[in-house]
Each structure stands twice: as C-alpha cells, then as structure tokens.
Enzyme design. Structure first.
Site, mmCIF file in Angstrom:
data_model
loop_
_atom_site.group_PDB
_atom_site.id
_atom_site.type_symbol
_atom_site.label_atom_id
_atom_site.label_comp_id
_atom_site.label_asym_id
_atom_site.label_seq_id
_atom_site.Cartn_x
_atom_site.Cartn_y
_atom_site.Cartn_z
ATOM 1 C CG ASP A 51 -1.851 -1.172 1.270
ATOM 2 O OD1 ASP A 51 -1.685 -2.066 2.113
ATOM 3 O OD2 ASP A 51 -2.753 -1.190 0.420
ATOM 4 C CG ASP A 191 -7.302 -3.382 -0.145
ATOM 5 O OD1 ASP A 191 -6.306 -2.814 -0.638
ATOM 6 O OD2 ASP A 191 -7.452 -3.550 1.075
HETATM 7 C C1 DX5 Z 1 -6.591 0.829 2.766
HETATM 8 C C2 DX5 Z 1 -5.718 -0.383 2.805
HETATM 9 C C3 DX5 Z 1 -6.380 -1.465 3.639
HETATM 10 C C4 DX5 Z 1 -5.503 -2.674 3.833
HETATM 11 C C5 DX5 Z 1 -6.319 -3.840 4.348
HETATM 12 O O1 DX5 Z 1 -5.988 1.808 1.993
HETATM 13 O O2 DX5 Z 1 -5.487 -0.856 1.478
HETATM 14 O O3 DX5 Z 1 -7.575 -1.821 3.004
HETATM 15 O O4 DX5 Z 1 -4.901 -2.964 2.650
HETATM 16 O O5 DX5 Z 1 -6.838 -3.430 5.550
HETATM 17 P P1 DX5 Z 1 -7.776 -4.378 6.451
HETATM 18 O O6 DX5 Z 1 -7.675 -5.780 5.939
HETATM 19 O O7 DX5 Z 1 -7.205 -4.209 7.821
HETATM 20 O O8 DX5 Z 1 -9.153 -3.816 6.293
#
Ligand code: DX5
Length: 243
Positions: A51, A191
């Site tokens: 990310d 995601d």
């Molecule tokens: C947001 C991030 C999150 C991460 C996953 O920008 O991309 O979505 O990857 O987060 P969780 O699985 O903790 O929701």
C-alpha cells in the site's frame, strides 16, 4: 508481528481461477519486514500487496520502492503495488524495478488513466486499475483491455482496520459483468474490511481476489489459519455466485 514458526496448513490446491488471498503488509512490523514477508509466504498467501501512500491522495504516508526492494529478497511471493499517490506516473517504473509484477493505478489519481496504465506495461509490469468507493465502474470500462486486475476498494483508502462497505456489492456485480463482457481473464480484487464475516458476500458479488491485513495479522491462531479459513469461505461464496 507474524511469527515464522507458524505451521503452514495444507491449504487446498488453488484452482486456476480459484480464490486468491493477498496480504496487505500495512499492519506488519516494518522493523522486521523481511521476517514478516517470509512468515506471510509460510502462511500460504498467494501474493503480497504494498500500500504505497503519499499523505496527499490519501491521509496517510507509508513506504515506497526502496522498502519494497529491501523486502524482495526475503520471499519468492509475487508483489503488487497499489499506488495511492497523487502522481503515480513517477513511481510506476520504480515499483517494477523494485520487484513488483503488477502496479495498480487508481482511476482518480491521474489525468490520463489510459496513458498511465500503458506506462505500466512499457515498464515491464502488469497493470491493475483501482476505484475508490465513490468511483463508478464506468470510469474503467474503457481501459479493461490494458489490465489483468480490477480493484474495487471496500473501504476509503488510507488505513487498515476499517469497516467493510457492504454498499460496494452492487458495484462488484457491475464490475464482474463488465469484465465478463470483455471475454478476457481479469481478476476482480477487493480490499478493505475483508474478514470471515464479509468474504462470502463479496465473493458472491463477483470478487475472486481478497486483500486482507487485519484478519491475517490479528488471527489468534496465526496467519496460516486465517488464510485457510478465508480461502474456504471465498470458494464458498464464489460457488454460490456460479451456481
Ligand atoms: C486501505 C488499505 C487497507 C488494507 C487492508 O488503503 O489498502 O484496506 O490494505 O486493511 P484491512 O484488511 O485491515 O481492512
């Protein structure tokens, strides 16, 4: 922090287009990143998502190509970079050079999405396109010929641990229909807030790639258990859609 001694469960063989479980390293202990990515490989994730955030496109700042490159030698897993940045074009080639097979560009982050996605291919990578929750599928239908993955964000990007947006499921169905209309094989990735409580319904709406951070890193039985459980539930949801 993940512990490398987590036993890798005998995950079921993943079919050619079976569900893919992808680790977000956002919750990882960045002081031990090499060990963390090695533990994710041992846990059975299919690939790792980076990310990349610039505190401009999203209200958070994370890591860039140099950190990705440092982690590259610690795992054989494929890498993809999700560019949550205001100027993705300046990072595309560097993320590929750092070891990312795929670079995901947000439709909202560039003045010329088609050119940015072409730049990914010119840099030697595979292109993905991402949409924030408010962005309609129509914004990407004209670039589906350039990508092998479409990412529908199920939270507003920037932070892990947010609540899954069930309201994205009609958009997932629309994205799945748009992909099927191309006749091409394109992954549909989700995601944000992906957990045992949410993965069946988003798989049923059309997703086949599931990015998760919190569920992986917080499972009391370890990441391998989380991967196995999510993969089984995702397959269940995908089966319901295809029934
Ligand atoms: C947001 C991030 C999150 C991460 C996953 O920008 O991309 O979505 O990857 O987060 P969780 O699985 O903790 O929701």
């Amino acid at each position: 922090m993940l512990h490398r001694d987590q036993p890798r469960t005998s995950a079921p063989a993943v079919g050619a287009r079976g569900p893919r479980i992808v680790a977000s390293v956002l919750p990882a202990d960045l002081a031990r990143l090499g060990e963390e990515v090695a533990a994710l490989e041992a846990a059975g994730v299919d690939w790792i998502q980076w990310d990349v955030m610039d505190a401009c496109f999203v209200p958070n700042l994370t890591f860039g190509p140099d950190v990705i490159a440092a982690a590259r030698r610690h795992t054989a897993l494929p890498f993809e970079a999700q560019l949550m940045v205001a100027n993705p074009d300046v990072l595309i080639a560097r993320c590929v050079e750092a070891g990312c097979e795929r670079v995901i560009v947000h439709a909202e982050s560039t003045h010329n999405l088609h050119r940015s996605l072409m730049h990914v291919a010119e840099s030697g990578g595979r292109a993905g396109v991402a949409m924030n929750p408010a962005t309609p599928v129509e914004a990407v239908v004209n670039v589906l010929d350039l990508v092998d993955l479409v990412l529908v964000m199920t939270v507003n990007p920037g932070f892990g641990g947010q609540a899954y947006l069930h309201s994205m499921e009609p958009k997932l169905r629309a994205a799945r229909a748009a992909i099927e209309a191309t006749g091409r094989t394109i992954w549909l990735e989700v995601d944000g807030g992906i957990a045992p409580q949410t993965i069946v319904s988003c798989a049923g709406a059309g997703a086949d790639v599931f990015v998760t951070g919190s569920t992986l890193f917080q499972d009391p039985q370890g990441p391998a258990h989380a991967v196995q459980e999510l993969r089984a539930l995702a397959a269940q949801g995908m089966g319901q859609r295809q029934a």
